[in-house]
Design a protein around this motif. Structure first.
Motif, PDB file in Angstrom:
ATOM      1  N   ASP A 223      -2.839  -4.740   1.699  1.00  0.00           N
ATOM      2  CA  ASP A 223      -2.834  -4.667   3.161  1.00  0.00           C
ATOM      3  C   ASP A 223      -2.475  -6.049   3.697  1.00  0.00           C
ATOM      4  O   ASP A 223      -2.177  -6.978   2.944  1.00  0.00           O
ATOM      5  CB  ASP A 223      -4.159  -4.125   3.710  1.00  0.00           C
ATOM      6  N   SER A 251       0.041  -0.837   5.317  1.00  0.00           N
ATOM      7  CA  SER A 251      -1.037   0.153   5.287  1.00  0.00           C
ATOM      8  C   SER A 251      -0.457   1.482   4.814  1.00  0.00           C
ATOM      9  O   SER A 251       0.613   1.896   5.265  1.00  0.00           O
ATOM     10  CB  SER A 251      -1.638   0.320   6.695  1.00  0.00           C
ATOM     11  N   SER A 253      -1.381   4.245   5.523  1.00  0.00           N
ATOM     12  CA  SER A 253      -1.403   5.234   6.592  1.00  0.00           C
ATOM     13  C   SER A 253      -0.103   5.226   7.392  1.00  0.00           C
ATOM     14  O   SER A 253       0.180   6.148   8.149  1.00  0.00           O
ATOM     15  CB  SER A 253      -2.591   4.982   7.533  1.00  0.00           C
ATOM     16  N   GLU A 282      -7.203   6.077   1.583  1.00  0.00           N
ATOM     17  CA  GLU A 282      -5.837   5.559   1.583  1.00  0.00           C
ATOM     18  C   GLU A 282      -5.113   5.923   0.285  1.00  0.00           C
ATOM     19  O   GLU A 282      -3.930   6.231   0.300  1.00  0.00           O
ATOM     20  CB  GLU A 282      -5.844   4.044   1.786  1.00  0.00           C
TER      21      GLU A 282
END
Length: 382
Positions: A223, A251, A253, A282
């Motif tokens: 990250d 990320s 996401s 994640e």
């Protein structure tokens, strides 16, 4: 009636396979023994000539290591050898002989299949002093019994040791014989035997080749936090001498285009670094992306979930609840051919960080190369 020169075994013919793939290590020199000159002529040429002068041997197959194929071909041309086919050897003598047999049965080992013999002679390429009389006797014995070989009386004393390593007894030499080349076999019997013996070996070899091909590239995902990115950088530097590394700071996401490109490039290894107590959610997103890409359909994908422990506590910052959750997750995605392993890096001593990352890199490489499904869901500590 034994075969004689020019009138030996009838059709189908007799062939000879000469394994000549040795490296010469036992001689302590760079030149393999079979290519050493004797009176200005390579030793293997004498052995080929010993077979070549026997008219009833229709084909002579010389099996050499890949790097010596051109050398062998030049010897054949220089000394005018006839009826000789050069074949690339395998990694063992066993595999090399099998390759020599395949020129009579499998097109991939010969531009055109040679006539399959009834009997095949197997003889060392470094033993040129073999008489036609011996060859004819083992051929005729093989035709009658399926297999035959030359033997000689024992000269050396052979001893058997007890469990404590001390001499137990010596063999009565008069009752035993030493087996030697040449050997002869009915072709169908020896070819089928080699197929049966090499089956499991071939499976292991194929598995090793596949694992090696899958272990060429790894994607390291971090990250954007500074401490996580730093560990990602150090891990990249530690891994790059062993494997191609792509590092992404993003990320999971987000629909990162760089990650999508890597997925489309069929990468089979991923390392996800985070400092969260549990990053299963994640990692689930990565698993979903992998499943949609169809990458795990053919081969297992390795995902190493690296937890970066930045707490000052002596105990681990990741507890049993998180470990249990990771194990459950790993069990679920294992069904989709995704192998998830946990790895803990403790970031407590900045001076020892590089050493810790190097240990982590070694563990990651071991997991990638071994791809052991039994270890999924385990938490390793660097």
């Amino acid at each position: 009636m034994e075969p004689s020169r020019g009138a030996g075994p009838a059709v189908p013919p007799v062939a000879a396979v000469l394994p000549a793939g040795g490296s010469g290590e036992r001689l302590g020199g760079a030149t393999p023994k079979q290519f050493c000159a004797v009176q200005g002529r390579p030793l293997v040429s004498y052995t080929v000539r010993a077979m070549e002068r026997i008219d009833w041997i229709s084909n002579i197959i010389v099996v050499v290591s890949p790097e010596n194929i051109e050398t062998m071909k030049s010897i054949i041309e220089k000394y005018g050898h006839k009826r000789v086919t050069v074949v690339k050897g395998g990694i063992t003598r066993h595999r090399s002989i099998f390759n020599g047999l395949k020129v009579f049965a499998e097109n991939e080992f010969s531009s055109h299949l040679l006539q399959k013999p009834e009997v095949v002679i197997i003889h060392d390429a470094v033993r040129p002093f073999v008489e036609e009389d011996i060859l004819s006797k083992v051929v005729m014995a093989a035709k009658e019994h399926g297999a035959a070989g030359a033997i000689r009386p024992l000269v050396s004393t052979v001893i058997a040791s007890a469990a404590d390593g001390c001499l137990d007894h010596s063999l009565e030499r008069a009752r035993y014989r030493a087996s030697e080349m040449p050997q002869a076999f009915l072709f169908d019997i020896i070819y089928e035997a080699y197929q049966q013996v090499t089956y499991k070996r071939d499976l292991y070899a194929a598995e090793s080749i596949i694992k090696e091909s899958l272990s060429q590239e790894v994607c390291v995902i971090t990250d954007v936090k500074e401490v996580v990115s730093q560990v990602g950088f150090l891990l990249h530097e530690s891994l790059k001498s062993q494997i191609k590394v792509e590092t992404i700071s993003t990320s999971l996401s987000k629909n990162d285009s760089h990650l999508q490109n890597i997925l489309s490039g069929q990468c089979y290894n991923f390392v996800c670094i985070n400092d969260k107590k549990c990053a299963v959610q994640e990692t689930q997103q990565l698993a979903d992306m992998l499943e949609k890409s169809n990458i795990p359909l053919l081969y297992p994908v390795v995902v190493v979930l690296v937890h970066l422990d930045t707490s000052e506590n002596i105990s681990f910052s990741i507890g049993m609840e998180e470990i249990t959750r990771m194990k459950k997750f790993a069990k679920e995605v294992k069904k989709k051919n995704i192998l998830v392993y946990g790895l803990l890096i403790q970031y407590k001593d900045h001076l020892l960080l590089q050493e810790t990352v190097n240990s982590a890199a070694a563990l990651i490489m071991a997991l990638i190369k071994d791809r052991n499904p039994e270890l999924t869901g385990q938490l390793l500590v660097a």
